[in-house]
Design a protein around this motif. Structure first.
Motif, PDB file in Angstrom:
ATOM      1  N   ARG A   1      10.606   4.927  11.941  1.00  0.00           N
ATOM      2  CA  ARG A   1      11.626   3.990  11.452  1.00  0.00           C
ATOM      3  C   ARG A   1      12.761   4.819  10.857  1.00  0.00           C
ATOM      4  NH1 ARG A   1       7.184   0.979   8.477  1.00  0.00           N
ATOM      5  NH2 ARG A   1       6.329  -0.440  10.031  1.00  0.00           N
TER       6      ARG A   1
ATOM      7  N   TYR B   1       4.647  10.478   8.685  1.00  0.00           N
ATOM      8  CA  TYR B   1       3.617  10.508   9.737  1.00  0.00           C
ATOM      9  C   TYR B   1       3.884  11.720  10.610  1.00  0.00           C
ATOM     10  CZ  TYR B   1       2.293   5.563   8.999  1.00  0.00           C
ATOM     11  OH  TYR B   1       1.837   4.386   8.477  1.00  0.00           O
TER      12      TYR B   1
ATOM     13  N   ALA C   1      -7.529   4.150  14.559  1.00  0.00           N
ATOM     14  CA  ALA C   1      -7.578   2.742  14.951  1.00  0.00           C
ATOM     15  C   ALA C   1      -6.257   2.324  15.594  1.00  0.00           C
ATOM     16  CB  ALA C   1      -7.827   1.877  13.719  1.00  0.00           C
TER      17      ALA C   1
ATOM     18  N   HIS D   1      -2.577  -3.604  14.319  1.00  0.00           N
ATOM     19  CA  HIS D   1      -1.764  -4.763  14.759  1.00  0.00           C
ATOM     20  C   HIS D   1      -1.728  -4.851  16.293  1.00  0.00           C
ATOM     21  CE1 HIS D   1      -0.660  -4.836  10.629  1.00  0.00           C
ATOM     22  NE2 HIS D   1       0.198  -3.858  10.696  1.00  0.00           N
TER      23      HIS D   1
ATOM     24  N   ILE E   1      -4.940   3.559   4.670  1.00  0.00           N
ATOM     25  CA  ILE E   1      -5.228   3.216   6.060  1.00  0.00           C
ATOM     26  C   ILE E   1      -5.570   1.734   6.202  1.00  0.00           C
ATOM     27  CG2 ILE E   1      -5.982   5.552   6.669  1.00  0.00           C
ATOM     28  CD1 ILE E   1      -8.839   4.706   6.278  1.00  0.00           C
TER      29      ILE E   1
ATOM     30  N   SER F   1      -0.937  10.913   8.312  1.00  0.00           N
ATOM     31  CA  SER F   1      -1.587  10.406   9.523  1.00  0.00           C
ATOM     32  C   SER F   1      -0.748  10.710  10.758  1.00  0.00           C
ATOM     33  CB  SER F   1      -1.748   8.887   9.434  1.00  0.00           C
ATOM     34  OG  SER F   1      -2.596   8.544   8.369  1.00  0.00           O
TER      35      SER F   1
ATOM     36  N   GLU G   1     -10.992   9.370  11.299  1.00  0.00           N
ATOM     37  CA  GLU G   1     -11.049   7.966  11.728  1.00  0.00           C
ATOM     38  C   GLU G   1      -9.755   7.683  12.451  1.00  0.00           C
ATOM     39  OE1 GLU G   1      -8.885   5.344  10.681  1.00  0.00           O
ATOM     40  OE2 GLU G   1      -7.722   6.834   9.610  1.00  0.00           O
TER      41      GLU G   1
ATOM     42  N   TYR H   1      -3.141   4.903  15.011  1.00  0.00           N
ATOM     43  CA  TYR H   1      -2.970   5.702  13.786  1.00  0.00           C
ATOM     44  C   TYR H   1      -4.277   6.443  13.538  1.00  0.00           C
ATOM     45  CZ  TYR H   1       0.828   2.386  12.643  1.00  0.00           C
ATOM     46  OH  TYR H   1       1.949   1.612  12.671  1.00  0.00           O
ATOM     47  N   GLY H   2      -4.191   7.699  13.095  1.00  0.00           N
ATOM     48  CA  GLY H   2      -5.410   8.455  12.829  1.00  0.00           C
ATOM     49  C   GLY H   2      -5.255   9.427  11.667  1.00  0.00           C
ATOM     50  N   THR H   3      -6.361   9.650  10.965  1.00  0.00           N
ATOM     51  CA  THR H   3      -6.372  10.587   9.827  1.00  0.00           C
ATOM     52  C   THR H   3      -6.869  11.950  10.296  1.00  0.00           C
ATOM     53  OG1 THR H   3      -6.921   8.766   8.348  1.00  0.00           O
ATOM     54  CG2 THR H   3      -7.338  10.982   7.525  1.00  0.00           C
TER      55      THR H   3
ATOM     56  N   ARG I   1       3.392   5.157  16.996  1.00  0.00           N
ATOM     57  CA  ARG I   1       4.587   4.302  16.885  1.00  0.00           C
ATOM     58  C   ARG I   1       5.820   5.159  16.646  1.00  0.00           C
ATOM     59  NH1 ARG I   1       6.921   4.075  12.037  1.00  0.00           N
ATOM     60  NH2 ARG I   1       5.797   3.529  10.123  1.00  0.00           N
TER      61      ARG I   1
ATOM     62  N   LYS J   1       0.830  -1.214   0.000  1.00  0.00           N
ATOM     63  CA  LYS J   1       0.000   0.000   0.000  1.00  0.00           C
ATOM     64  C   LYS J   1       0.861   1.260   0.000  1.00  0.00           C
ATOM     65  CE  LYS J   1      -2.047  -1.312   3.597  1.00  0.00           C
ATOM     66  NZ  LYS J   1      -2.642  -1.347   4.925  1.00  0.00           N
TER      67      LYS J   1
HETATM   68  P1  5GP Z   1       3.173   1.212   9.237  1.00  0.00           P
HETATM   69  O1  5GP Z   1       3.404   1.215  10.702  1.00  0.00           O
HETATM   70  O2  5GP Z   1       3.786   0.007   8.568  1.00  0.00           O
HETATM   71  O3  5GP Z   1       3.568   2.511   8.576  1.00  0.00           O
HETATM   72  O4  5GP Z   1       1.608   1.109   9.003  1.00  0.00           O
HETATM   73  C1  5GP Z   1       0.887   0.097   9.600  1.00  0.00           C
HETATM   74  C2  5GP Z   1      -0.535   0.132   9.139  1.00  0.00           C
HETATM   75  O5  5GP Z   1      -1.207   1.303   9.603  1.00  0.00           O
HETATM   76  C3  5GP Z   1      -0.733   0.121   7.629  1.00  0.00           C
HETATM   77  O6  5GP Z   1      -1.665  -0.890   7.340  1.00  0.00           O
HETATM   78  C4  5GP Z   1      -1.316   1.476   7.330  1.00  0.00           C
HETATM   79  O7  5GP Z   1      -2.196   1.429   6.232  1.00  0.00           O
HETATM   80  C5  5GP Z   1      -2.067   1.776   8.602  1.00  0.00           C
HETATM   81  N1  5GP Z   1      -2.307   3.214   8.782  1.00  0.00           N
HETATM   82  C6  5GP Z   1      -1.481   4.233   8.494  1.00  0.00           C
HETATM   83  N2  5GP Z   1      -2.064   5.402   8.766  1.00  0.00           N
HETATM   84  C7  5GP Z   1      -3.305   5.132   9.218  1.00  0.00           C
HETATM   85  C8  5GP Z   1      -4.403   5.947   9.659  1.00  0.00           C
HETATM   86  O8  5GP Z   1      -4.373   7.160   9.685  1.00  0.00           O
HETATM   87  N3  5GP Z   1      -5.518   5.280  10.056  1.00  0.00           N
HETATM   88  C9  5GP Z   1      -5.626   3.924  10.058  1.00  0.00           C
HETATM   89  N4  5GP Z   1      -6.777   3.386  10.444  1.00  0.00           N
HETATM   90  N5  5GP Z   1      -4.613   3.134   9.639  1.00  0.00           N
HETATM   91  C10 5GP Z   1      -3.466   3.731   9.237  1.00  0.00           C
END
Ligand code: 5GP
Length: 313
Positions: free
Chosen positions: A155, A164, A185, A188, A214, A148, A183, A193-195, A152, A129
């Motif tokens: 990295r 982020y 959530a 994992h 997301i 978002s 939104e 994470y939020g928009t 976390r 994605k």
């Molecule tokens: P990563 O930590 O690998 O960057 O992202 C982990 C997961 O968090 C990915 O599936 C990504 O799509 C999801 N994610 C990233 N930003 C958001 C957000 O703002 N809202 C939600 N619900 N999921 C998010």
């Protein structure tokens, strides 16, 4: 050689060269006039320039091409060219492949019959994605993507405010309480994470579609709050390929990987909740499909009139 004469190459007749230049300028001016008057569409002019390198269209400066559009003053042309990554003196015919794609994208975005849409790109972990979203960002800058907030840690190589907004748990709590998220959530079972609501609304108000990359829980919240949003599911070519990509990334611990695989199984099963599935076998191809879905949604015949256009988020 005759004694007393110089062996020089034949000098072109200046009147002939001058006439050709004048003719070329006139032909370019005619293209510009036809563009400004709406007798020719910008897409038609651009495609002709790219098919026929010797044509007047190809010799037209990009600044003149963009400036022929109503409401495009020199300042706006200058900033748009910077956005599109095109040097000021460039001619239409001299644009590279990426620049052409960006110009095409801009032309799509200024089509008056389109309306901006909220688009969700979701799919199982490690399906790519992020890579597809990155490709869309680079090649189709007219489609905005929101940054978002997450709890976390960054990295290596990730930049705060670009990849982020990295926030503390307390800050995230505050943003939730203040209703700042469209939104959010826990992904994992670990980080949140939020928009951000305000930047998404601002982009829609400016007429740009916004792509949200997301997770599934976020996608479901968006579906609830914005029935008009388009939900795209990015799928791996196969489960084996998904596991290979997840292991290949090597950025997660064994425990983390297990957690992500468990999420991926659940996420794969949710495909039918989405408006369309895009298989990510090739990043450029998948990104193009995402953009095609966005363009189709923007041009949707069921679009409300301009006054009702901007979706409140
Ligand atoms: P990563 O930590 O690998 O960057 O992202 C982990 C997961 O968090 C990915 O599936 C990504 O799509 C999801 N994610 C990233 N930003 C958001 C957000 O703002 N809202 C939600 N619900 N999921 C998010």
């Amino acid at each position: 050689m005759t004694p007393g004469t110089l062996d020089l190459p034949p000098v072109p007749d200046p009147s002939v060269a001058g006439r050709a230049a004048v003719d070329a300028r006139r032909a370019r001016a005619a293209v510009k006039r036809a563009l400004s008057a709406g007798q020719r569409g910008p897409r038609d002019v651009a495609e002709r320039a790219w098919q026929e390198p010797g044509s007047p269209e190809a010799r037209l400066r990009v600044s003149e091409f963009l400036g022929a559009r109503r409401g495009m003053g020199p300042k706006r042309v200058e900033s748009l060219m910077r956005e599109l990554g095109i040097a000021p003196a460039k001619r239409l015919g001299g644009l590279g492949g990426l620049q052409r794609e960006r110009v095409r994208g801009w032309l799509d975005s200024v089509d008056p019959s389109r309306r901006p849409r909220l688009i969700v790109l979701a799919g199982p972990t490690a399906v790519g994605k992020g890579t597809v979203a990155q490709y869309v960002r680079e090649h189709f800058p007219q489609i905005r993507q929101s940054v978002s907030a997450t709890t976390r840690a960054a990295r290596p190589g990730e930049i705060d405010g670009v990849h982020y907004a990295f926030v503390s748990d307390a800050d995230f709590d505050r943003l939730v309480d203040e209703g700042e998220f469209l939104e959010w959530a826990t992904v994992h079972n670990k980080s949140r994470y939020g928009t951000p609501r305000s930047s998404v609304q601002a982009a829609l108000d400016e007429g740009s579609s916004v792509l949200l990359e997301i997770d599934l829980q976020g996608a479901r919240q968006v579906r609830e709050s914005f029935p008009d949003a388009v939900l795209l599911f990015l799928a791996p070519p196969s489960w084996e390929e998904l596991v290979r990509r997840l292991v290949g990334r090597g950025t997660e611990t064994e425990e983390e990987r297990e957690r992500r695989l468990a999420s991926a199984r659940v996420e794969l099963a949710s495909q039918s909740e989405f408006d369309a599935t895009i298989v990510n076998a090739d990043v450029a191809e998948a990104a193009r499909e995402v953009v095609e879905h966005i363009l189709a949604a923007e041009a949707d015949a069921g679009a409300p009139p301009a006054a009702e256009r901007s979706a409140r988020v």
